[in-house]
Design a protein around this motif. Sequence first.
Motif, short mmCIF file in Angstrom:
data_model
loop_
_atom_site.label_atom_id
_atom_site.label_comp_id
_atom_site.label_asym_id
_atom_site.label_seq_id
_atom_site.Cartn_x
_atom_site.Cartn_y
_atom_site.Cartn_z
N LEU A 160 -1.99 18.64 -50.49
CA LEU A 160 -1.19 19.33 -49.48
C LEU A 160 -1.77 19.02 -48.11
CD1 LEU A 160 -0.73 22.83 -51.15
CD2 LEU A 160 0.97 21.01 -50.98
N SER A 161 -0.92 18.57 -47.21
CA SER A 161 -1.38 18.29 -45.85
C SER A 161 -1.54 19.61 -45.10
CB SER A 161 -0.38 17.39 -45.12
OG SER A 161 0.84 18.08 -44.94
N GLU B 197 1.82 21.16 -44.40
CA GLU B 197 2.42 21.79 -45.57
C GLU B 197 1.75 23.11 -45.92
OE1 GLU B 197 1.85 18.61 -48.29
OE2 GLU B 197 3.90 17.87 -48.07
N ARG B 198 0.44 23.18 -45.72
CA ARG B 198 -0.28 24.41 -46.04
C ARG B 198 0.00 25.53 -45.05
NH1 ARG B 198 -5.87 23.21 -45.56
NH2 ARG B 198 -5.32 21.14 -44.89
N ARG C 212 2.86 25.83 -43.07
CA ARG C 212 4.27 25.86 -42.66
C ARG C 212 4.81 27.27 -42.53
NH1 ARG C 212 8.42 22.80 -46.36
NH2 ARG C 212 7.22 21.05 -45.59
#
Length: 192
Positions: free
Chosen positions: A47-48, A51-52, A54
């Motif tokens: 997970l970038s 993404e973490r 958001r």
Amino acid sequence: MLPTVNRVLLGAVGLVLLAVGGAVLAVGLGASAPSWWLHDSPHDTLLSTAERTRWRGDAWWWPTVIAVLALLVLLTLWWLTAVLRRRRLGELLVDTGDGAGALLRGRALEGVLAAEAERLDGVAHAHVSLKGRREAPAARIRLVLEPHVDPATALDQLTGRALAHARDSAALAALPADVWMRGVRHKAERVS
């Protein structure tokens, strides 16, 4: 039914975990991944940062995460108690008359009760399981009856002989029983 559901659920979860873990390990060791996979190289993260983080600022995010995790914990605890709960009575407490008492294995009484039930006229097969507490057991009896026997007669013989002997030999005040009966199934044979 619960053992079947248990096995299917454990098998499905195990296969998913094995597939995902094996794929992550393979990519981490340098194998090429398909274009739709979560990460492409051994140095890529699952997970970038975007993404973490958001939904971190949204008001619904943390209550939803906590509710889903709490539900998962409750389902896991329910499953664990269902698996660990004993279905059969392990031992019975028998009053020996001297105040000390003795322990009788539940499977021993089940076996004797089933053998005595099978000796009754018209009973093809019997299966007995004991449930309840050590001091107050209850029996669940499944009988397979021959076609010629009357179920009421078989029930009277079972309660008058087999259950009475088991109750008296274990010095129990009462031995309640659920009795399930069905007829024996014969295979069709061709007559020439």
